[in-house]
Design a protein around this motif. Structure first.
Motif, PDB file in Angstrom:
ATOM      1  N   MET A  13      77.219  59.022 132.686  1.00 27.64           N
ATOM      2  CA  MET A  13      77.181  60.375 133.186  1.00 27.64           C
ATOM      3  C   MET A  13      78.476  61.063 132.787  1.00 27.64           C
ATOM      4  N   ASP A  14      78.342  62.200 132.132  1.00 30.80           N
ATOM      5  CA  ASP A  14      79.509  62.963 131.711  1.00 30.80           C
ATOM      6  C   ASP A  14      80.001  63.860 132.843  1.00 30.80           C
ATOM      7  N   THR A  15      81.267  64.210 132.777  1.00 29.93           N
ATOM      8  CA  THR A  15      81.870  65.158 133.707  1.00 29.93           C
ATOM      9  C   THR A  15      82.574  66.220 132.871  1.00 29.93           C
ATOM     10  N   VAL A  16      82.311  67.482 133.191  1.00 28.66           N
ATOM     11  CA  VAL A  16      82.952  68.590 132.471  1.00 28.66           C
ATOM     12  C   VAL A  16      83.464  69.615 133.469  1.00 28.66           C
ATOM     13  N   GLN A  17      84.519  70.314 133.062  1.00 26.52           N
ATOM     14  CA  GLN A  17      85.041  71.395 133.880  1.00 26.52           C
ATOM     15  C   GLN A  17      84.128  72.608 133.749  1.00 26.52           C
ATOM     16  N   LEU A  18      84.121  73.446 134.747  1.00 23.17           N
ATOM     17  CA  LEU A  18      83.247  74.600 134.776  1.00 23.17           C
ATOM     18  C   LEU A  18      83.409  75.479 133.546  1.00 23.17           C
ATOM     19  N   ARG A  19      84.650  75.755 133.146  1.00 21.82           N
ATOM     20  CA  ARG A  19      84.849  76.638 131.990  1.00 21.82           C
ATOM     21  C   ARG A  19      84.285  76.018 130.717  1.00 21.82           C
ATOM     22  N   ASP A  20      84.366  74.691 130.603  1.00 22.86           N
ATOM     23  CA  ASP A  20      83.789  74.012 129.447  1.00 22.86           C
ATOM     24  C   ASP A  20      82.264  73.994 129.521  1.00 22.86           C
ATOM     25  N   ALA A  21      81.733  73.880 130.727  1.00 23.88           N
ATOM     26  CA  ALA A  21      80.278  73.906 130.909  1.00 23.88           C
ATOM     27  C   ALA A  21      79.715  75.261 130.504  1.00 23.88           C
ATOM     28  N   LYS A  22      80.448  76.335 130.838  1.00 21.66           N
ATOM     29  CA  LYS A  22      80.004  77.676 130.442  1.00 21.66           C
ATOM     30  C   LYS A  22      79.939  77.788 128.921  1.00 21.66           C
ATOM     31  N   ALA A  23      80.917  77.219 128.265  1.00 24.28           N
ATOM     32  CA  ALA A  23      81.000  77.336 126.808  1.00 24.28           C
ATOM     33  C   ALA A  23      79.968  76.459 126.094  1.00 24.28           C
ATOM     34  N   SER A  24      79.514  75.411 126.763  1.00 26.24           N
ATOM     35  CA  SER A  24      78.594  74.488 126.094  1.00 26.24           C
ATOM     36  C   SER A  24      77.318  74.258 126.895  1.00 26.24           C
ATOM     37  N   LEU A  25      76.830  75.300 127.548  1.00 17.70           N
ATOM     38  CA  LEU A  25      75.647  75.154 128.399  1.00 17.70           C
ATOM     39  C   LEU A  25      74.437  74.659 127.625  1.00 17.70           C
ATOM     40  N   SER A  26      74.208  75.172 126.433  1.00 19.29           N
ATOM     41  CA  SER A  26      73.055  74.726 125.638  1.00 19.29           C
ATOM     42  C   SER A  26      73.101  73.223 125.393  1.00 19.29           C
ATOM     43  N   LYS A  27      74.275  72.718 125.064  1.00 26.85           N
ATOM     44  CA  LYS A  27      74.446  71.281 124.818  1.00 26.85           C
ATOM     45  C   LYS A  27      74.176  70.481 126.088  1.00 26.85           C
TER      46      LYS A  27
END
Length: 82
Positions: A1-15
């Motif tokens: 399970m990956d963990t990402v910061q919110l700002r990174d999630a916004k930038a890579s939502l499609s992925k």
């Protein structure tokens, strides 16, 4: 399970959505704390089976049923439109 910061999630939502479609959940953190999790739709529906159902579906799923007395049914139909 990956963990990402919110700002990174916004930038890579499609992925992240593609990963969820492939069965991989992702934890999203905000200010260093776990805030949300993006999961495959099948897993989400297991946790929240009523999500996405219409109001009518909720009414029809009522386990106790709905019993009306004959006089109640007649009263519901007794409408004067004049």
């Amino acid at each position: 399970m990956d963990t990402v910061q919110l700002r990174d999630a916004k930038a890579s939502l499609s992925k992240l959505v593609e990963a969820a479609e492939a069965g991989e959940p992702t934890v999203i953190t905000k200010h260093g704390r776990e805030a949300a999790m993006l999961v495959p739709i099948a897993e989400g529906r297991k946790l929240y089976p009523a999500a996405g159902r219409s109001f009518l579906d909720h009414l029809l799923a009522y386990p106790g049923g709905l019993e009306l007395e004959p006089e109640d049914v007649l009263r519901l139909r007794d409408v004067d439109l004049d």
